[in-house]
Design a protein around this motif. Structure first.
Motif, PDB file in Angstrom:
ATOM      1  N   UNK A 196       6.922 -11.220 -45.145  1.00  0.00           N
ATOM      2  CA  UNK A 196       6.657 -11.069 -43.717  1.00  0.00           C
ATOM      3  C   UNK A 196       7.582 -10.005 -43.144  1.00  0.00           C
ATOM      4  N   UNK A 197       7.005  -9.086 -42.363  1.00  0.00           N
ATOM      5  CA  UNK A 197       7.800  -8.014 -41.769  1.00  0.00           C
ATOM      6  C   UNK A 197       7.729  -8.016 -40.248  1.00  0.00           C
ATOM      7  N   UNK A 198       7.079  -9.004 -39.666  1.00  0.00           N
ATOM      8  CA  UNK A 198       7.013  -9.128 -38.205  1.00  0.00           C
ATOM      9  C   UNK A 198       7.486 -10.513 -37.798  1.00  0.00           C
ATOM     10  N   UNK A 199       8.088 -10.660 -36.620  1.00  0.00           N
ATOM     11  CA  UNK A 199       8.569 -11.973 -36.192  1.00  0.00           C
ATOM     12  C   UNK A 199       7.417 -12.940 -35.929  1.00  0.00           C
TER      13      UNK A 199
ATOM     14  N   UNK B  72      21.355   0.358 -34.219  1.00  0.00           N
ATOM     15  CA  UNK B  72      21.737  -0.470 -35.361  1.00  0.00           C
ATOM     16  C   UNK B  72      21.683  -1.949 -34.984  1.00  0.00           C
ATOM     17  N   UNK B  73      22.192  -2.288 -33.780  1.00  0.00           N
ATOM     18  CA  UNK B  73      22.150  -3.683 -33.327  1.00  0.00           C
ATOM     19  C   UNK B  73      20.713  -4.171 -33.218  1.00  0.00           C
ATOM     20  N   UNK B  74      19.813  -3.310 -32.727  1.00  0.00           N
ATOM     21  CA  UNK B  74      18.403  -3.695 -32.611  1.00  0.00           C
ATOM     22  C   UNK B  74      17.791  -3.924 -33.988  1.00  0.00           C
ATOM     23  N   UNK B  75      18.143  -3.080 -34.955  1.00  0.00           N
ATOM     24  CA  UNK B  75      17.607  -3.229 -36.310  1.00  0.00           C
ATOM     25  C   UNK B  75      18.088  -4.533 -36.947  1.00  0.00           C
ATOM     26  N   UNK B  76      19.377  -4.839 -36.798  1.00  0.00           N
ATOM     27  CA  UNK B  76      19.917  -6.081 -37.363  1.00  0.00           C
ATOM     28  C   UNK B  76      19.269  -7.289 -36.687  1.00  0.00           C
ATOM     29  N   UNK B  77      19.098  -7.232 -35.364  1.00  0.00           N
ATOM     30  CA  UNK B  77      18.484  -8.339 -34.633  1.00  0.00           C
ATOM     31  C   UNK B  77      17.048  -8.558 -35.087  1.00  0.00           C
TER      32      UNK B  77
ATOM     33  N   UNK C 118      13.099 -11.890 -38.100  1.00  0.00           N
ATOM     34  CA  UNK C 118      12.051 -11.996 -39.119  1.00  0.00           C
ATOM     35  C   UNK C 118      12.463 -12.969 -40.223  1.00  0.00           C
ATOM     36  N   UNK C 119      13.706 -12.840 -40.704  1.00  0.00           N
ATOM     37  CA  UNK C 119      14.176 -13.704 -41.791  1.00  0.00           C
ATOM     38  C   UNK C 119      14.293 -15.147 -41.329  1.00  0.00           C
ATOM     39  N   UNK C 120      14.827 -15.371 -40.135  1.00  0.00           N
ATOM     40  CA  UNK C 120      14.937 -16.736 -39.616  1.00  0.00           C
ATOM     41  C   UNK C 120      13.562 -17.348 -39.376  1.00  0.00           C
ATOM     42  N   UNK C 121      12.597 -16.518 -39.006  1.00  0.00           N
ATOM     43  CA  UNK C 121      11.253 -17.034 -38.792  1.00  0.00           C
ATOM     44  C   UNK C 121      10.646 -17.585 -40.061  1.00  0.00           C
ATOM     45  N   UNK C 122      10.874 -16.927 -41.178  1.00  0.00           N
ATOM     46  CA  UNK C 122      10.322 -17.394 -42.441  1.00  0.00           C
ATOM     47  C   UNK C 122      11.204 -18.463 -43.072  1.00  0.00           C
ATOM     48  N   UNK C 123      12.527 -18.364 -42.844  1.00  0.00           N
ATOM     49  CA  UNK C 123      13.447 -19.288 -43.498  1.00  0.00           C
ATOM     50  C   UNK C 123      13.610 -20.622 -42.799  1.00  0.00           C
ATOM     51  N   UNK C 124      13.653 -20.623 -41.462  1.00  0.00           N
ATOM     52  CA  UNK C 124      13.879 -21.878 -40.738  1.00  0.00           C
ATOM     53  C   UNK C 124      12.874 -22.112 -39.622  1.00  0.00           C
TER      54      UNK C 124
END
Length: 597
Positions: free
Chosen positions: A33-36, A435-440, A445-451
């Motif tokens: 997944x690459x989108x929130x 950079x902050x926007x990219x990390x956010x 995206x990762x939290x959406x799939x992980x938790x």
């Protein structure tokens, strides 16, 4: 003042940050997944109506309904699903709104009663009813054996046509183990190894005789229910199996194993689920020979004492006769047996235990779900699912677009201010925001799939507010650097000295913001909690960006001629920075001359 030789290399720090960004991007792609994920207000979800059942058919007490709402809210948040809504409707209904379509698994877990009981086994047999037409189950449907246990033989038919109990204390599938296992107890002096186990569950002399061929069972109605019980039907919930007040109950196994289901006669409740202090899903541990996930249980003081007592009785029964049913302790969840392991190695007195099973059935999802429903306690009422529907978004794409436009406007104003006031140095601020926007974005995206984190409008608002918080950190550092230059120091030394002074201010400010978000998250619910979560997340990201990008980037640029020599467009022009100081000195000289005159 020359820069310290112990100062970290800014180039290496930047490379480390970009390596982390690549890893995060790779993790997002690996998750597929690459989108929130979007929340209930932006993408719709699943709505289920649960209706409370009471023994007398009347409306349940309001206090129990409120407690059920609280437990359901804790469960849905414990599953990692953000911004789910649980609300009471009328006097006996609870409506649960879960973001995303097809959330049947989540909905079923929310409404699970999750009444946990530990009972000693008194009999076990194949799950088919014992009738005259079917006096004995076929050998392929005997009671199942667990890992390391002996398979029990087929129950034979008694003269009356009822099945005799299984004579093998056989743990099936999932197992129960203790974190602290005592040595195998020795028989007491004067007692032969084959003597019957000393157990308070076995009626002493003068009490009612055992019912039929089931030693220790005094309830004839339960014996009849056990013999007539068919665990191969769709509904395996035996009548009264979930009632903790009943001394003896008949219960079915929760799952099939190799096409077989076991039924049990269980004794009085020895430990209740309310005595479980905590429950956590644990990954496989190859060093301990555990090949599957497990659920680790920790009892409170009363539960630890009672659990030690029941495992003591079961252990004594095993020492007297390894095939005795009383050597098993059944874990009963909502009237069905999750597992019934034999206690072979002595009583478990450490106050902890674990539930595990074969890897094919006891996977991470099962262990996580089971731990979650046990962690927050049982519902005070039983609920039936009245309806389940897929609903559309409550706000829609217009509100999402409006929120994104508002964020773009805010970000644009910050960028224009930084470029106007800090000129070339403002590019560092703009790059830091990117950079902050990219990390956010990657984190969401990762939290959406992980938790199960889902982006809703309150989250977007929190992210917009965080733009100003992030910009504050840059301004604090930049102004410290300019103060050092006004004091007459060189740029490279000013960068390091200013950072030592600025980072303390940045950490204190971010700590206050994070604590406020943390308190708000735990005290609030719904959208307000979502706002607090987003603000806390971006505060942590701000610290990462300032420490691993902004400061190294400024240190790297200070070595260039454009910034090092104070180009007028760099934002670090010494003449421009010293102008206020010279004007103030001239004014002071004028006042002194006037006073002397």
């Amino acid at each position: 003042m020359a820069p310290s030789r112990n100062a970290p290399s800014p180039g290496r720090t930047l490379l480390a940050l970009f390596a982390v960004l690549v890893v995060l991007a790779g993790l997002a792609v690996w998750q597929g997944r690459t989108t929130p994920k979007l929340g209930l207000d932006l993408a719709g979800g699943t709505t289920v109506t649960l209706t409370a059942k009471t023994p007398n058919g009347k409306n349940p007490p309001a206090a129990q309904m409120d407690q059920a709402v609280k437990i359901m809210t804790q469960r849905v948040n414990g599953l990692g699903v953000s911004d789910a809504e649980v609300a009471k409707q009328g006097s006996n209904n609870i409506v649960v709104n879960v973001p995303g379509e097809g959330q049947s698994r989540v909905v079923s877990l929310i409404g699970t009663t999750a009444k946990l009981q530990f009972r000693q086994v008194f009999a076990s047999a194949d799950g088919r009813p014992a009738t005259a037409a079917n006096p004995s189950p076929s050998p392929s449907h005997t009671a199942k054996g667990g890992e390391g246990g002996d398979k029990s033989p087929s129950p034979s038919s008694s003269p009356s046509g009822s099945a005799s109990p299984s004579t093998s204390a056989t743990p099936r599938g999932r197992a129960l183990s203790g974190a602290l296992t005592a040595p195998t107890p020795k028989p007491s002096d004067g007692a032969s190894p084959s003597a019957a186990p000393t157990s308070p569950l076995v009626p002493p002399s003068g009490q009612p005789a055992p019912a039929g061929d089931y030693p220790g069972v005094t309830d004839k109605a339960v014996v009849k229910q056990f013999e007539a019980l068919d665990c191969y039907t769709g509904d395996r919930h035996a009548s009264g199996a979930n009632d903790p007040k009943r001394a003896f109950v008949a219960a079915c196994d929760q799952d099939e194993e190799n096409g077989q289901v076991t039924k049990y006669i269980l004794g009085p409740v020895r430990v209740l689920g309310e005595n479980v202090d905590s429950a956590n899903a644990m990954p496989p541990n190859g060093q301990q020979g555990q090949a599957s996930w497990s659920v680790s249980l920790k009892f409170d003081g009363k539960g630890a004492k009672e659990f030690g007592a029941v495992t003591t009785d079961a252990s004594r029964a095993y020492q007297a006769n390894p095939s005795a049913p009383q050597a098993q302790v059944a874990i009963v969840l909502d009237g069905q047996v999750v597992s019934a392991p034999a206690i072979r190695e002595g009583p478990i007195t450490g106050g902890t235990a674990s539930i595990d099973g074969p890897p094919e059935s006891f996977d991470q999802q099962y262990a996580t779900d089971l731990a979650n429903v046990l962690k927050y306690g049982a519902l005070p009422l039983e609920f039936t699912q009245s309806s389940i529907d897929e609903v559309s978004s409550t706000l829609g794409s217009d509100q999402l677009t409006g929120g994104l436009i508002a964020g773009a406007i805010g970000l644009g104003l910050v960028v224009l201010y930084c470029l106007f006031y800090y000129r070339g140095l403002g590019l560092v601020a703009v790059s830091s925001l990117v950079v902050a926007s990219a990390v956010t974005y990657l984190a969401v995206v990762i939290l959406g799939e992980g938790m199960g984190f889902r982006l809703s409008l309150p989250h977007i608002i929190g992210l917009i507010v965080s733009i100003g918080i992030t910009a504050d950190s840059f301004i604090v550092y930049f102004e410290r650097v300019r103060d050092e230059l006004r004091a007459g120091r060189k740029l490279r030394s000013s960068v390091e000295t200013a950072w030592k002074r600025a980072r303390r201010t940045i950490l204190v400010a971010d700590a206050v913001t994070f604590l406020a978000a943390l308190v708000l998250y735990f005290l609030a619910v719904g959208g307000v909690a979502g706002f607090a979560f987003a603000m806390g997340l971006t505060t942590l990201i701000d610290i990462i960006v300032v420490f691993f990008f902004t400061k190294p980037m400024v240190a790297l640029l200070s070595r260039t001629k454009f910034f090092g020599r104070g180009h007028p467009m760099s934002g670090l022009d010494p003449r421009r920075l010293h102008q206020p100081t010279r004007d103030a000195a001239a004014a002071g000289t004028a006042r002194k001359t006037s006073q002397e005159a």
